[in-house]
Design a protein around this motif. Structure first.
Motif, PDB file in Angstrom:
ATOM      1  N   GLY A  21       0.797  -1.367  -0.024  1.00 61.55           N
ATOM      2  CA  GLY A  21      -0.016  -0.302   0.061  1.00 61.55           C
ATOM      3  C   GLY A  21       0.709   1.319   0.003  1.00 61.55           C
ATOM      4  N   LEU A  62      -6.379   2.714  -3.629  1.00 60.79           N
ATOM      5  CA  LEU A  62      -6.279   2.039  -2.205  1.00 60.79           C
ATOM      6  C   LEU A  62      -7.575   1.298  -1.970  1.00 60.79           C
ATOM      7  CD1 LEU A  62      -3.475   3.883  -0.375  1.00 60.79           C
ATOM      8  CD2 LEU A  62      -3.240   1.432  -1.474  1.00 60.79           C
ATOM      9  N   HIS A 115      -7.786  -2.775  -2.252  1.00 61.48           N
ATOM     10  CA  HIS A 115      -7.562  -3.464  -0.827  1.00 61.48           C
ATOM     11  C   HIS A 115      -8.482  -4.726  -0.716  1.00 61.48           C
ATOM     12  CE1 HIS A 115      -5.309  -1.598   2.535  1.00 61.48           C
ATOM     13  NE2 HIS A 115      -5.025  -1.016   1.177  1.00 61.48           N
ATOM     14  N   ASP A 140      -8.723  -2.227   7.087  1.00 62.89           N
ATOM     15  CA  ASP A 140      -8.293  -1.916   5.898  1.00 62.89           C
ATOM     16  C   ASP A 140      -8.976  -0.897   5.393  1.00 62.89           C
ATOM     17  OD1 ASP A 140      -6.740  -3.921   5.996  1.00 62.89           O
ATOM     18  OD2 ASP A 140      -7.475  -5.058   4.290  1.00 62.89           O
ATOM     19  N   GLY A 190      -3.806   2.856   4.203  1.00 63.44           N
ATOM     20  CA  GLY A 190      -3.554   1.006   4.103  1.00 63.44           C
ATOM     21  C   GLY A 190      -2.920   0.361   5.430  1.00 63.44           C
TER      22      GLY A 190
END
Lengths: 210, 210, 210, 210
Positions: free
Chosen positions: C79, C190, C194, C201, C206
């Motif tokens: 991340g 992200l 994820h 999360d 991240g």
DNA sequence: AATGAATGAGTATTCATTCAT
DNA sequence: AATGAATGAATACTCATTCAT
């Protein structure tokens, strides 16, 4: 009369277009657009652009002659006639600015395929002739000085050039005081051509001595 | 001196091309063909056709001034100077026919993007000025008749027009006897402007008094 | 190192010229004028304009890599690396606007004689590779969702396109708030990559799961 | 309807010419050659090349809107609409590759006399607007996560860029599996914008509540 | 290394004229 | 009588490249 209404209308519009835009920008396309007719209508009535130009030259000369003739021919003395020639010519210019500008544009620009001026010269002698005749008459009447063949021609050409020069000035300065200018110009050339020694010649109208 | 040989050569060729074919036909293509150079060589030396035209006008005026100045400025009397002005001007025209024709073509045809004459008018006053000064000098010296502001300008313009009118005639009739013509023209205008030393000549002022 | 100082200088000037005028107006003539060197100096150092373009592409890619590498490779989580990739890329764009604009212009315009894009495609796979590797690493580490061969490629391409899209916007709107934009874009992608099931999360940074 | 058949034909040929050769090589000469008409026919129907370019942009936008509108507006959920937007957009691209490539070429290359992009920027906001509205609707419906002014814009721009990025890839790789790509892309962005906490939202189709 | 003059194919656009309808 | 689409040669100007100095 070979002139249809359409022809006449197109000639008129063309004259104003040329006066406004100049010869080079006055394309057939521009002219028909301003006349609100189609391109085809132009080709139908004129064999070519050249024919239109001839018609324009013809029309302007005719209009000029129609205006000046009565004013010039009514004169009874050479001096009066010369003065009337100059003044009526400038008066016509003032009232037909577009005609004069268009004529100048066409005459100085229209060319044949080989590059020669289309309306070059041919007209020149014809144009000078009436002026030369006025000078001859004045000479015979004893009002003007004597002229040789050449000096008559040079004098006539100088008068024509002075008048034509005003066409150019009109182009740049439309507010020109034409009638004042005309009187001044008539005086100038009357001074130049009058017989110097005769006291009786003192008036601009050219009194005949008894 | 910003002038390269190539620039000078192209200006020269352009002048002759314009004199022969007229402004409209004197395309860049024609000019470079006659100069036996490629199209690119033109654009390399001139930013645009307009720049070439400016150069031509500049060149002709300069050449004329270089020729006439010594002849005119050497004179000691107003009459002599007016005569020298007319005669040297026509003599220059005779020796540089193409220059004069090209100048006339460029000045009466070159236009800006908005349709106005590119070299229109602005120059006119500048050109008349020297003539007007000669007339003033003659008046003060008592050799010429008195002028008003306007009559001086009209007279100067008439002289200029008569001279310029010959450019047009030269175009049509290259064999014109210029020196004879010049003498004749000088006489004509000297008659017109001279003080009427003979009492009887009072007509020159042409003023009709009420 | 084949790069002479002159080559480097010309490349630099060319980049700024292209950024300012666009590919089509950035002629060799313009570039050498801005570099204050003669045309010949260009031909001496570059076989052709094409070679200059190749050099520009090379230079911009190199400069980008030199800037981003330390920032991206220092990261310890997938991340973090994806975020660093996006943010350092946009930061580079902000500090080298002309480089990016010129690159875009060259890549989208330079063509071979047969009309194909000169720098088309070849680079594409190379460019996506690092991004795909970050995604794979994130997947293996359990931080990102699982990717198929295709979904990894589509995701990488979407990220690249989003970044490149900003080059175009920069062109139109040079005052763009790039760092804010970058953070926003990093969050967006992200979120997209994820692993969905881990509540922890959800934060944009991240979060590392314990 | 101002469009003549000829105009339409020339626009069509121009689109394919630009798509194949690129903006710079797609000269009027090339276009009329491919259309098997004379140069004049182009100028008769279009005032300038610029007018043709405007027509192309107009035509492509219109065709896109005609294709996408029914597919997008028939949707009853924000997620469905976002998916329909992405998929119908890519489907249109697949069926009108040349339209898209030509549009990209024209928009990124056509410039005004002063060097600015002719179709630059102005359109950008208009293009993002529909996407932003979908995002807002999803937010209000509770299906998408909350957006700030900026994050909505960044997200919309990222979606647009991802779609546009495919235009470039299509250029290089015409065989691209667009429908698979489209589904993948829709999933990616649905993941990115969905409200994270609702387990029911996990399906790409954006589950309709019973 | 560098200069800058020269080349010639290329660009968009204008326009008088032709012609089927 | 009139239309307006089509033609193709001509226009000024751009530009990457070559080459003698």
């Amino acid at each position: 009369m070979e002139q249809s209404k359409r022809r006449q209308q197109i000639v008129e519009v063309a004259i104003h277009t040329i006066a406004e835009l100049g010869y080079a920008q006055a394309s057939v396309g521009q002219i028909v657009k301003r006349a609100s007719v189609s391109k085809g209508v132009f080709t139908y009535h004129f064999a070519s652009k050249d024919e239109l130009m001839e018609q324009i030259v013809h029309e302007v000369f005719d209009a000029g002659a129609r205006f000046m003739s009565p004013r010039v021919e009514g004169q009874t003395t050479p001096g009066g006639m010369l003065k009337a020639y100059i003044e009526s010519n400038l008066e016509f210019m003032g009232g037909h600015r577009d005609y004069i500008v268009a004529l100048t544009e066409v005459v100085t620009n229209a060319r044949t395929a080989d590059g020669k001026l289309r309306f070059g010269g041919a007209a020149d002698d014809l144009i000078l002739e009436p002026l030369i005749e006025i000078l001859r008459w004045g000479q015979e009447a004893g009002e003007f000085k004597p002229f040789t063949e050449r000096s008559a021609r040079v004098t006539a050409a100088a008068i024509r050039s002075a008048i034509d020069g005003i066409a150019s000035q009109l182009l740049v300065n439309p507010g020109l005081d034409l009638s004042g200018y005309a009187a001044e110009l008539a005086d100038l050339f009357l001074s130049a051509v009058h017989r110097p020694s005769h006291p009786a010649d003192s008036s601009a109208e050219g009194g005949e001595q008894s």
